[in-house]
Design a protein around this motif. Structure first.
Motif, mmCIF file in Angstrom:
data_model
loop_
_atom_site.group_PDB
_atom_site.id
_atom_site.type_symbol
_atom_site.label_atom_id
_atom_site.label_comp_id
_atom_site.label_asym_id
_atom_site.label_seq_id
_atom_site.Cartn_x
_atom_site.Cartn_y
_atom_site.Cartn_z
ATOM 1 N N ILE A 82 -10.588 -0.245 17.154
ATOM 2 C CA ILE A 82 -10.813 0.656 16.016
ATOM 3 C C ILE A 82 -11.685 -0.026 14.975
ATOM 4 O O ILE A 82 -12.632 0.545 14.463
ATOM 5 C CB ILE A 82 -9.476 1.082 15.365
ATOM 6 N N GLU A 83 -11.366 -1.282 14.647
ATOM 7 C CA GLU A 83 -12.070 -1.943 13.559
ATOM 8 C C GLU A 83 -12.077 -3.453 13.791
ATOM 9 O O GLU A 83 -11.121 -4.014 14.336
ATOM 10 C CB GLU A 83 -11.373 -1.609 12.226
ATOM 11 N N LEU A 116 -6.765 -7.080 6.232
ATOM 12 C CA LEU A 116 -7.812 -6.112 5.924
ATOM 13 C C LEU A 116 -8.142 -5.249 7.134
ATOM 14 O O LEU A 116 -8.263 -4.023 7.032
ATOM 15 C CB LEU A 116 -9.053 -6.905 5.505
ATOM 16 N N ARG A 148 -7.529 -1.247 7.552
ATOM 17 C CA ARG A 148 -8.631 -0.295 7.772
ATOM 18 C C ARG A 148 -8.426 0.509 9.045
ATOM 19 O O ARG A 148 -8.750 1.690 9.112
ATOM 20 C CB ARG A 148 -9.952 -1.054 7.866
ATOM 21 N N ARG A 194 0.841 -1.214 0.000
ATOM 22 C CA ARG A 194 0.000 0.000 0.000
ATOM 23 C C ARG A 194 0.869 1.254 0.000
ATOM 24 O O ARG A 194 0.523 2.270 -0.616
ATOM 25 C CB ARG A 194 -0.918 0.008 1.231
ATOM 26 N N TRP A 236 -5.791 3.096 8.290
ATOM 27 C CA TRP A 236 -6.362 4.126 7.407
ATOM 28 C C TRP A 236 -7.191 5.136 8.201
ATOM 29 O O TRP A 236 -7.072 6.349 8.012
ATOM 30 C CB TRP A 236 -7.226 3.453 6.324
#
Lengths: 289, 289, 289, 289
Positions: free
Chosen positions: C238-239, C264, C268, C112, C271
């Motif tokens: 967070i996720e 993943l 995320r 990324r 991000w």
């Protein structure tokens, strides 16, 4: 939604994007004693449009509906070229259900109403068949049958509109109503008719989507709730969801799995409307959080 | 897939549905010393077709590939009118990657190969642009550039096929290869070319699916891996997955979220093929478990 | 995130819930020439706390960082008892990666970064093993090995903090770093260390979550990215995301499927931090949209 | 499940893993004229156990239940040390519902029964409160109230077991029954009591899982249907599903979203049982496809 909740009002608006809108609206509200409990805004940069939803407590708010309308139009709407709606959340919406022969969505919605999960009124159920009359009776809701053909659609819809208007219906829900809805009904309830389509739109629009999904060999099926427009299965989407399938699933299995999706996706779409979270713009639906 | 795993073979077959197939196949295998480790079957009642995947340990199995072929054809395939493939799982598949300018799927596949997550060989990368040559070099894989236009497609594909054949490639993966693939390549690798399409097929086939999804206002986007046929974006689907979006997501955000889906869905589709779990029939893919 | 984007600043703040905060902040910003591009607020009614994130274009904004600090503190923060952070989005964050022996998250993050998907700088990779040095070298990132034991943890972490500080690191990412992180490191980067845990927390905290999930017979596995606190696997989430499994999946299959989730969910989580969308309060994470 | 479906029988079995089981069973069935319509097998390599589900058409099958039992025990079960159950699918299962005060699962199950979606009989509803009697009456199902306290649990459960036995109940469903179930009831219906727990087990076992999920700040909530054992919320899991939440969701919102999950996950768990797809082994549930 309990009765002891503080009374609130919800404002939905959009206008050309420009600096200072949030500041102006929140200053206006604060200036009249509003305690804002939710504020969500969105800017569509491609189209240059600003969208906002604000909800505030009515206790201590110094404007009634008429005074708000005049003051807001002058202070905000005119200078910012805003289109707006104001909703008093104390009044439960009145929702009419349209059904045909399948009962799964009907049972689901009536259960949410009867159990008090949703604060909504259901003054009547309309159908093009007599099949589900016993379900309506079981839940004590008046049931009206309007058989529809291409020949009599406009007349029957005019009669339906008359009935809906007389019952002060705010929202029409097509709960697997398997008839094309024409302009008479749509024009009477713009952006106030919600349909459930049994596919992941725009895939498999039209009739027999489970058969089409099976023939194509997809690995996931879906359902879509949307506002109804004259363009069949092409109105603004409110909510979608999907479920995984395999090669083992026959068309019959897709129907069975899909019906659970339909119940859920229709209920979520209606819930968003009831909460005044939706705003349609250019065939897309903003769903505020 | 560790080296110390027992060696296994996988049989994929289909035939007209009829009583006694499973009994006959399993008796045949047991009779030659097979220890079955996986067996999955499926009957398509609408089409009247029986599908089966069997995997067994080769240790103690008394037939080599040639002897199996002769015995199985006589004992099972002929009487049951079965179509079948036998795979020796000891041999890693050889996979060629086709790319254009976007690198996310390429990085993902090369990482799975280099880390040993997948037991596969990647003898070459082919592209219609030179853009991703540095990535190929970074991972030490030969990179071949074949610029394609409508005029030279057949010739360039013939050259590609020659190269792929020379490298004994088993499987071609289109890892966001943004060129139409023509009959020269497709005919050389029937049901052995896997593509990733950046939408939930059949919705948004063709070019610019994220733009189309944004314009339609869908609430979920998807990706689809499928075998390539002459019918664009219409080949047998292997795997699909979706992710939720909102009105806040610009086209750029859809691209960003979608790329993560593409990586995952392509990888899962390839994995199913590598495991010999897939069997194509009538434009649909059986994915055995 | 392209270079030609207008420069923006992001304000994150929270304060006791009270009428007029949004109005005051937006009036303050508008009064100094800000064009607000995003505004998201949230009120936690149970705790009586107001949270807000605002992003605005810096072109035309009349305050530099120092002037903003003074004016905002006096005009807003003091009267409303607000805690706030201001971020200039022009500066890319500097992110250090901590790894052990597994490479899947490392490859994903480096890809990324290298492809330009994320506008971030990665000045160094730190590990307690030498295993992944070749991956770091392949991507041209300096690699530092700090073997850790219970005996030397505090000393090694002090050396790591010195190195991280020297490299002006903003964010530490534990990309499957299989070592307990102690107070030396955590205190130096409060709410700036993100970990990926390979389970759906709070289920299966601690070691070997895939083994535990298999033993319990769950039908879904998950992954969780969270800020690291002294309480192991108990920091603000967070996720999270999940994937479906079946009784067929061995522990090895859970690991394989889970690694895709880990990549993943970690990506995320990072991000959201890079976009300055996260605000930690009372061991929970607000993730603004 | 239509009445005109061919009559079928389902065999569920497990035994120590060994070569030749599938061959022996399918040869046995084919030898007595069975046309197999489904066969699914699974080998747990860690535990060395073989599991199988076979379904075949009874037309043309030459053994009745008694003859099958004797022949299968001698030919298969004894030599392979197999444990097995045989089910005649012509007989609809008889399912008792246990409820307390919340109606959402009750409405959902009664609707599936009344609409004919499920071919099942519901001879009675049992509750520890009188609250939902009107719902039972609305659907015409006898309702029995057994108030339970720690003091009278064993006696009341003995009375319930007597009632359930008299009504020839096959399956007990705890549809948000908020009482601990004791050994009297559990021993009478081993692996035949299905409960819905309103969390993603093993996270948030016990009371008030939505409050606990909110306090922990998870980003996803779930529901779990499982067979009831003496170990609270720790029985073999049949089905789980999850839904995404955000920091905006209050405990009340979690309850609302979670109830939709509960309905779905309970219905899927019951469906799998009704289809005879489930086999419990060592506190895990095989769910055949």
């Amino acid at each position: 939604m309990a009765a002891d909740h503080p009374r609130t009002a919800t404002l939905l608006m959009h206008c050309p994007d420009q600096p200072g809108v949030v500041a102006a609206v929140t200053r206006f509200l604060a200036g009249h004693g509003a305690n804002i409990v939710d504020l969500d805004q969105h800017v569509d940069r491609a189209d240059g449009v600003f969208f906002m939803r604000v909800r505030w407590e009515l206790e201590g708010f110094t404007l009634d509906a008429g005074a708000f309308s005049q003051a807001f139009q002058t202070t905000i709407a005119d200078p910012f070229q805003a289109v707006w709606q104001l909703h008093d959340n104390a009044r439960p919406l009145r929702m009419a259900l349209f059904v045909s022969k399948m009962s799964h969505c009907l049972y689901d919605l009536l259960s949410r109403w009867q159990s008090g999960e949703w604060r909504v009124e259901i003054p009547l159920i309309i159908s093009n068949h007599d099949t589900l009359r016993p379900v309506a009776e079981q839940f004590g809701i008046p049931f009206h049958c309007f058989p529809i053909s291409a020949d009599n659609r406009a007349d029957q819809e005019a009669a339906e509109v008359e009935l809906l208007t007389r019952h002060e219906v705010d929202l029409v829900v097509l709960a697997r109503y398997m008839q094309i809805v024409g302009p008479t009904l749509i024009d009477a309830f713009p952006q106030r008719i919600i349909n459930i389509h049994h596919s992941f739109l725009p895939a498999f629009a039209g009739a027999r989507p489970y058969h089409a999904a099976h023939a194509r060999g997809v690995k996931i099926i879906g359902a879509t709730s949307h506002y109804v427009t004259l363009d069949l299965d092409a109105g603004p989407i409110i909510e979608q969801d999907v479920t995984r399938i395999t090669h083992r699933d026959s068309v019959k299995a897709l129907v069975r799995k899909g019906q659970d999706l339909e119940k859920l996706v229709l209920a979520r779409g209606i819930w968003a409307h009831l909460q005044r979270q939706t705003l349609v713009y250019q065939n897309r639906t903003i769903v505020f959080s």
